[in-house]
Design a protein around this motif. Structure first.
Motif, PDB file in Angstrom:
ATOM      1  N   TYR A 139      -8.364   5.942  -3.486  1.00  0.00           N
ATOM      2  CA  TYR A 139      -8.632   6.112  -2.059  1.00  0.00           C
ATOM      3  C   TYR A 139      -8.111   7.464  -1.586  1.00  0.00           C
ATOM      4  CZ  TYR A 139      -8.593   4.987   2.950  1.00  0.00           C
ATOM      5  OH  TYR A 139      -8.786   4.986   4.308  1.00  0.00           O
TER       6      TYR A 139
ATOM      7  N   ARG B 173       1.570   2.544  -3.446  1.00  0.00           N
ATOM      8  CA  ARG B 173       0.428   2.686  -4.376  1.00  0.00           C
ATOM      9  C   ARG B 173      -0.052   4.129  -4.460  1.00  0.00           C
ATOM     10  NH1 ARG B 173      -1.618  -2.886  -4.986  1.00  0.00           N
ATOM     11  NH2 ARG B 173      -3.568  -2.091  -5.857  1.00  0.00           N
ATOM     12  N   THR B 174       0.835   5.078  -4.189  1.00  0.00           N
ATOM     13  CA  THR B 174       0.452   6.493  -4.203  1.00  0.00           C
ATOM     14  C   THR B 174       0.172   6.976  -5.642  1.00  0.00           C
ATOM     15  OG1 THR B 174       2.789   7.018  -4.227  1.00  0.00           O
ATOM     16  CG2 THR B 174       1.684   7.144  -2.094  1.00  0.00           C
TER      17      THR B 174
ATOM     18  N   GLN C  59      -4.396   7.079  -3.067  1.00  0.00           N
ATOM     19  CA  GLN C  59      -3.715   5.779  -3.194  1.00  0.00           C
ATOM     20  C   GLN C  59      -4.632   4.837  -3.971  1.00  0.00           C
ATOM     21  OE1 GLN C  59      -3.099   4.280   0.754  1.00  0.00           O
ATOM     22  NE2 GLN C  59      -1.607   5.866   1.270  1.00  0.00           N
TER      23      GLN C  59
ATOM     24  N   SER D 197       0.817  -1.227   0.000  1.00  0.00           N
ATOM     25  CA  SER D 197       0.000   0.000   0.000  1.00  0.00           C
ATOM     26  C   SER D 197       0.847   1.271   0.000  1.00  0.00           C
ATOM     27  CB  SER D 197      -0.975   0.009   1.174  1.00  0.00           C
ATOM     28  OG  SER D 197      -0.263   0.013   2.367  1.00  0.00           O
ATOM     29  N   GLU D 198       2.011   1.246   0.685  1.00  0.00           N
ATOM     30  CA  GLU D 198       2.814   2.489   0.739  1.00  0.00           C
ATOM     31  C   GLU D 198       3.414   2.846  -0.625  1.00  0.00           C
ATOM     32  OE1 GLU D 198       3.559  -0.306   2.373  1.00  0.00           O
ATOM     33  OE2 GLU D 198       5.679  -0.802   2.118  1.00  0.00           O
TER      34      GLU D 198
ATOM     35  N   THR E 229     -12.992   5.696  -0.871  1.00  0.00           N
ATOM     36  CA  THR E 229     -12.627   5.896  -2.274  1.00  0.00           C
ATOM     37  C   THR E 229     -13.449   7.070  -2.808  1.00  0.00           C
ATOM     38  OG1 THR E 229     -14.327   4.488  -3.262  1.00  0.00           O
ATOM     39  CG2 THR E 229     -12.243   3.408  -2.613  1.00  0.00           C
TER      40      THR E 229
ATOM     41  N   THR F  47      -6.469   1.452  -4.479  1.00  0.00           N
ATOM     42  CA  THR F  47      -6.915   0.327  -3.641  1.00  0.00           C
ATOM     43  C   THR F  47      -6.590  -1.000  -4.333  1.00  0.00           C
ATOM     44  OG1 THR F  47      -9.070   0.386  -4.704  1.00  0.00           O
ATOM     45  CG2 THR F  47      -8.835   1.645  -2.655  1.00  0.00           C
ATOM     46  N   GLU F  48      -6.889  -2.113  -3.634  1.00  0.00           N
ATOM     47  CA  GLU F  48      -6.645  -3.425  -4.261  1.00  0.00           C
ATOM     48  C   GLU F  48      -7.872  -3.939  -5.002  1.00  0.00           C
ATOM     49  OE1 GLU F  48      -4.717  -6.085  -1.545  1.00  0.00           O
ATOM     50  OE2 GLU F  48      -3.128  -4.603  -1.202  1.00  0.00           O
TER      51      GLU F  48
END
Ligand SMILES: O=c1[nH]c(=O)c2ncn([C@@H]3O[C@H](COP(=O)(O)OP(=O)(O)OP(=O)(O)O)[C@@H](O)[C@H]3O)c2[nH]1
Ligand SMILES: [Mg+2]
Length: 201
Positions: free
Chosen positions: A160, A115-116, A142, A112-113, A167, A144-145
């Motif tokens: 997000y 995925r900016t 960011q 996640s860190e 979101t 999301t998955e």
């Protein structure tokens, strides 16, 4: 009521511009009202260049002041992609679901860190026989998955917004219309329109 022409055929953008401009007492027309006008080729390498190309082409054709929006998503892990290709990322058919799915595949197993991302919006206004002006806005987030939420359009379900804990597609439209890249660019455009006094002509 004053009226402004927005050179877009994107229904999601048209809806947002109608909402954003109605509170300013301005009625929005778009290329959805002119189905006979073909798509303008977006040959620029930046959002600003493409917004100028679209605004100038339609302004020349209609002999009116015209605003165009070129926007998209830049993902840091993908070196800024999809960027100016956001609408056509998974192909020329401009399919929001396919574009979103492609981004999620490219970010599979990325933590996640990393995925900016940010949304960009360039708004250009072309005034016949005068200059063209451009303003820009961005919104940080960011990826999301998995998609979440039903509102908005495009990549909104996978974008997000950390400060909101949701979101973009889970946010009510009045909240998106305060924090979005488009809303921020429009605040700048508003100032410009007041200075130029072109709205309503
Ligand atoms: O989740 C999203 N929330 C937004 O608020 C947003 N704004 C833009 N986008 C994406 O970026 C492409 C723009 O490309 P774009 O500026 O070329 O527009 P377009 O080709 O759809 O229409 P037009 O204005 O050129 O006629 C669009 O298709 C969308 O996928 C967004 N996605
Ligand atoms: Mg386009």
């Amino acid at each position: 009521m004053k009226e402004l022409m927005i050179a877009t055929k994107n229904k999601g953008k048209v809806n947002e511009f109608k909402e954003l401009f109605s509170s300013r007492g301005i009625n929005v027309k778009s290329l959805l009202d002119y189905p006979e006008i073909d798509d303008i080729e977006e040959t620029g390498s930046t959002f600003a260049e493409n917004a100028i190309i679209k605004a100038e082409a339609i302004s020349k054709l209609l002999k009116l002041p015209v605003i165009a929006d070129d926007s998209g998503l830049s993902i840091d892990y993908l070196d800024g992609r999809p960027g100016v290709y956001s609408a056509r990322y998974a192909g020329e058919q401009k399919n929001d679901l396919a574009n979103t799915a492609m981004v999620l595949v490219e970010l599979k197993d990325v933590p996640s860190e990393k995925r900016t991302a940010r949304f960009h919006c360039a708004l250009a206004i072309a005034i016949p026989e005068e200059k063209t002006y451009v303003v820009e806005g961005t919104c940080e987030g960011q990826i999301t998955e998995a998609p979440r939420g039903e509102n908005g359009f495009g990549y909104d379900p996978v974008f997000y917004v950390v400060e909101e804990g949701k979101t973009m597609a889970e946010l009510p439209k009045d909240v998106k219309n305060k924090i979005s890249h488009r809303a921020k660019a429009l605040v700048k455009m508003d100032k410009l329109l007041n200075e130029l006094e072109v709205s309503g002509k």
